[in-house]
Structures are given as structure tokens and as C-alpha cells.
Design an enzyme around this catalytic site. Structure first.
Site, PDB file in Angstrom:
ATOM      1  N   HIS A 127      -4.797   1.417   7.492  1.00  0.00           N
ATOM      2  CA  HIS A 127      -3.432   1.937   7.601  1.00  0.00           C
ATOM      3  C   HIS A 127      -3.227   3.081   6.595  1.00  0.00           C
ATOM      4  O   HIS A 127      -2.708   4.147   6.951  1.00  0.00           O
ATOM      5  CB  HIS A 127      -2.429   0.801   7.366  1.00  0.00           C
ATOM      6  N   GLU A 128      -3.657   2.840   5.339  1.00  0.00           N
ATOM      7  CA  GLU A 128      -3.481   3.874   4.305  1.00  0.00           C
ATOM      8  C   GLU A 128      -4.364   5.089   4.578  1.00  0.00           C
ATOM      9  O   GLU A 128      -3.938   6.224   4.381  1.00  0.00           O
ATOM     10  CB  GLU A 128      -3.765   3.306   2.902  1.00  0.00           C
ATOM     11  N   GLY A 161       0.844  -1.187   0.000  1.00  0.00           N
ATOM     12  CA  GLY A 161       0.000   0.000   0.000  1.00  0.00           C
ATOM     13  C   GLY A 161       0.880   1.239   0.000  1.00  0.00           C
ATOM     14  O   GLY A 161       2.002   1.197   0.522  1.00  0.00           O
ATOM     15  N   HIS A 166      -2.830   7.502   6.885  1.00  0.00           N
ATOM     16  CA  HIS A 166      -1.836   8.400   6.265  1.00  0.00           C
ATOM     17  C   HIS A 166      -2.498   9.700   5.789  1.00  0.00           C
ATOM     18  O   HIS A 166      -1.880  10.764   5.838  1.00  0.00           O
ATOM     19  CB  HIS A 166      -1.175   7.720   5.060  1.00  0.00           C
ATOM     20  N   GLN A 172       3.026   9.897   1.270  1.00  0.00           N
ATOM     21  CA  GLN A 172       4.317   9.189   1.317  1.00  0.00           C
ATOM     22  C   GLN A 172       5.216   9.509   0.125  1.00  0.00           C
ATOM     23  O   GLN A 172       6.394   9.154   0.129  1.00  0.00           O
ATOM     24  CB  GLN A 172       4.095   7.676   1.382  1.00  0.00           C
ATOM     25  N   CYS A 194       5.571  -0.097   7.597  1.00  0.00           N
ATOM     26  CA  CYS A 194       5.215   1.029   6.728  1.00  0.00           C
ATOM     27  C   CYS A 194       6.451   1.423   5.937  1.00  0.00           C
ATOM     28  O   CYS A 194       7.546   1.494   6.497  1.00  0.00           O
ATOM     29  CB  CYS A 194       4.743   2.196   7.591  1.00  0.00           C
ATOM     30  N   LEU A 195       6.278   1.687   4.643  1.00  0.00           N
ATOM     31  CA  LEU A 195       7.431   2.076   3.808  1.00  0.00           C
ATOM     32  C   LEU A 195       8.062   3.384   4.297  1.00  0.00           C
ATOM     33  O   LEU A 195       9.232   3.634   4.037  1.00  0.00           O
ATOM     34  CB  LEU A 195       7.005   2.210   2.342  1.00  0.00           C
TER      35      LEU A 195
END
Ligand code: NI
Length: 181
Positions: free
Chosen positions: A140-141, A45, A144, A50, A98-99
Site C-alpha cells: 500500500h505504501e 503507515g 503511494h 502524503q 488510507c489517511l
């Protein structure tokens, strides 16, 4: 095109992102770039903040789960201006990463089921009910877009224990296979 991923400590990750309209410039190219960036970084994701854009858009592709769960792996979506309209009372804990927070994985408790309303890449309105891992990734997304990171939701003792790792990410002292910013 693969874009650098903004990591922990970058103010854009803490902003509440803005909704977008159909007239948002080069949207299909942006969605393609976000997918390329996510796949390259081996994520499932990626939200627009991000990559430094404070807009309400994220992409998800669970294809990496093909070997474990073929049904789960078919979940590939672009969500524009999403709204979580229902959440189950039942909560479930699972490890997340998370990236934007490379090298850290911690248990996070979230509602097991959600109903989400969103616009797809063609600006068609859709409503879906999700549970399990799909519900988790969408939440989660979605966080963000609200300026929330999963480390905000972990138990305070664990947060204290990873504090120095987070500080190192802020200083870009982190080993990472993809380009960060
Ligand atoms: Ni993330």
C-alpha cells in the site's frame, strides 16, 4: 512535529516520487515528523507524498496491533528507495483504508507475499520477505510512491458507489480528526 496530511485530489499523490540520497536535508527530523504524524492520525503507515513530498520514503509502525498480535506489532520500519523484487502469484483480498482517503474502506486484492529491497534510515541496504498484513501495508505504501491509491485497485462497481465520497474529499468536505491539506 505533526504535519497536515494531503488528501485525495492533491496532485502530489499522483506523482511518481523521486529516489533520495544520503545528503537529503534533515532526513532524520523528517522521518521523526512522519512517525509523529502517523501516530497522531492513528495510522499504521505513511508515505512522504502524503505530507506533500514527492520522494521515495515511507514509514510503517504496526504497534497499534499490540493487543491482537504481539509479533505483528513489532514491525516498525523506515523504507527509503524501496523496490519490490518478488511477488507471489497467490493473491489475497482484504479491506484497506488510507489517511489520505478518510472515511473510506474497501476490499483490495494484492499478492500474499513479497520480497522487498530497501535502504533503512541509516542507508543500510536490507532485503526482507514479508507475508500477510506486513506485505499488505508495504505494498500500500509502495503504491503511494508510484502515484497509486488503493481506490484505483477496487472493483469498478464499488468505485462508482464511492465516487461522491471521493468528490467530497477533494472538496475537503470530510470529517477528520487530524489536520488535512
Ligand atoms: Ni495510504
Amino acid at each position: 512535529m505533526i504535519l497536515p496530511i494531503y488528501t485525495y485530489g492533491n496532485p502530489v499523490l499522483r506523482k511518481v516520487a523521486e529516489p533520495i540520497g544520503r545528503d537529503y536535508p534533515n532526513l532524520s527530523e523528517l522521518i521523526q515528523n512522519m512517525n509523529d504524524t502517523m501516530v497522531h492520525a492513528e495510522g499504521v503507515g505513511l508515505a512522504a507524498p502524503q505530507i506533500g513530498l514527492s520522494i521515495r520514503l515511507f514509514v510503517i509502525d504496526l504497534a497499534p496491533f499490540k493487543e491482537d498480535d504481539s509479533e505483528l506489532s513489532e514491525f516498525k520500519v523506515t523504507m527509503i528507495n524501496p523496490e519490490i523484487i518478488e511477488e507471489s502469484e497467490e493473491m489475497v483480498a482484504m479491506d484497506e483504508g488510507c489517511l489520505s482517503i478518510p472515511g473510506i474502506s474497501e476490499s483490495v486484492s494484492r499478492p500474499e507475499k513479497i520480497k522487498v529491497k530497501y535502504l533503512d534510515e541509516n542507508f543500510e541496504e536490507r532485503v526482507v520477505e514479508l507475508d500477510g498484513f506486513r506485505a499488505r501495508v508495504v505494498q500500500h505504501e509502495y503504491d503511494h510512491l508510484e502515484g497509486i491509491l488503493f481506490t484505483d485497485k477496487i472493483n469498478p462497481l464499488r468505485r462508482q458507489l464511492i465516487k461522491s465520497k471521493l468528490t467530497n474529499i477533494t472538496k475537503k468536505k470530510v470529517d477528520c480528526k487530524y489536520k488535512i491539506k
